[in-house]
Design an enzyme around this catalytic site. Structure first.
Site, short mmCIF file in Angstrom:
data_model
loop_
_atom_site.label_atom_id
_atom_site.label_comp_id
_atom_site.label_asym_id
_atom_site.label_seq_id
_atom_site.Cartn_x
_atom_site.Cartn_y
_atom_site.Cartn_z
N GLY A 146 0.81 -1.21 0.00
CA GLY A 146 0.00 0.00 0.00
C GLY A 146 0.84 1.26 0.00
N ASP A 182 -4.14 -4.27 -8.81
CA ASP A 182 -4.18 -4.86 -10.16
C ASP A 182 -3.40 -4.00 -11.15
OD1 ASP A 182 -5.79 -6.91 -9.23
OD2 ASP A 182 -7.64 -5.85 -9.70
N SER A 237 -9.26 4.29 -14.13
CA SER A 237 -8.21 5.08 -13.47
C SER A 237 -6.81 4.74 -13.96
CB SER A 237 -8.27 4.84 -11.96
OG SER A 237 -7.82 3.53 -11.62
#
Length: 313
Positions: A233, A263, A302
């Site tokens: 993260g 992903d 995105s």
């Protein structure tokens, strides 16, 4: 089968993704509800998703020639699910549309802080079993890299790895489902977050004794993987292989929606490896692509293309 004839230009290397195609139903809310609680939300839009499709689109936008092996239904979600696979130029020759079947559906709840929860209904993805994958073996044997996740039946997963006997296999076992041990250990690298790493170690009969990422990565190497990429993260990533452990920094951004960021990382990593990049360098680029993907709502909408200006570390 679905034909696709508009591949993006300037690609190097070939990637075959054997995986899931979903439509993502998005709901936005201030925070995630507690068990038994009802909250008001907004949204209701349907976007393309599925871990396999997400990773395929991300890789294609980053310059890889991508072929997809998967399945969709014939319902109202089919076209939204295929939209970005088609526009990114992914070869859909090996995607079959099953009649009287629903396309995979993911219900995604996104809170104001950008965190998400996801419930997946497999739909047509359940048809991507050993028989189905074996019928599409050519797409696997002709690839330079085969990429797999955990959203297809376990026997389909194993059949894909068996077919890729002379091809590099990369696995992002998300969700972590029970698969054949020897098949799983063919992954080079295995891509996982910290939680998934612990579950994979349990599945391999080597439970984690520490939640430190470096210890988890080393434990996965000790379990038999040739290489490991842990995604952490906002703390970046960690690459582990025979050369040692390498920490990968990530850009500091304010996330809008983290859906599909992992992903985007996986797809971009594969695209970089196809250019001949070393694993650590590929992960550095992938971390920037993943960070960029958090700045816009949705997964595939995105994802940046190879000409996008990515955030810097």
């Amino acid at each position: 089968m679905i034909s696709q004839t508009s591949p993006a230009s300037h690609r190097t290397g070939s990637l075959t993704v054997v995986g899931s195609i979903n439509a993502d139903l998005f709901v936005h809310t201030a925070r995630h509800p507690h068990p038994g609680e009802t909250l008001l939300g907004s949204g209701g839009e349907v976007l393309a998703g599925g871990k396999g499709a997400n990773q395929a689109v991300a890789a294609a936008l980053q310059g890889a020639h991508v072929t997809f092996v998967g399945a969709v239904g014939d319902d109202a979600y089919t076209q939204p699910a295929l939209r970005y696979l088609e526009s990114a130029g992914v070869d859909l020759t090996h995607v079959v549309r099953f009649k009287d079947t629903t396309t995979g559906l993911a219900v995604c709840t996104v809170s104001d802080d950008g965190e998400n929860t996801i419930i997946v209904i497999p739909g047509a993805n359940a048809y991507v079993d050993a028989t189905y994958v074996t019928a599409h073996t050519a797409a696997i044997t002709e690839a330079d890299i085969v990429l797999l996740q955990g959203e297809i039946p376990a026997d389909g997963f194993q059949a894909a790895i068996n077919a890729a006997s002379n091809t590099r296999v990369i696995v992002n076992l998300a969700p972590v489902v029970e698969v054949d041990r020897d098949a799983l250990l063919k992954a080079d690298p295995i891509i996982a977050n910290e939680h998934e790493a612990g579950l994979i170690l349990e599945q391999l009969g080597s439970p984690a004794t520490s939640d430190d990422p470096h210890d988890l990565a080393q434990a996965l190497l000790d379990a038999g993987f040739a290489s490991v990429v842990l995604t952490l993260g906002a703390r970046g990533a960690l690459v582990a292989d025979a050369e040692g452990l390498t920490d990968i920094a990530t850009p500091h951004v304010t996330p809008v929606d983290t859906t599909g960021a992992g992903d985007a990382f996986a797809g971009a990593l594969c695209a970089q490896l196809l250019t001949g990049a070393e694993l650590a360098d590929a992960a550095r680029h992938a971390s920037r692509v993943g960070a960029q993907a958090t700045l816009t709502h949705g997964a595939q909408p995105s994802y940046p293309d190879r000409d996008a200006e990515l955030p810097h570390v």
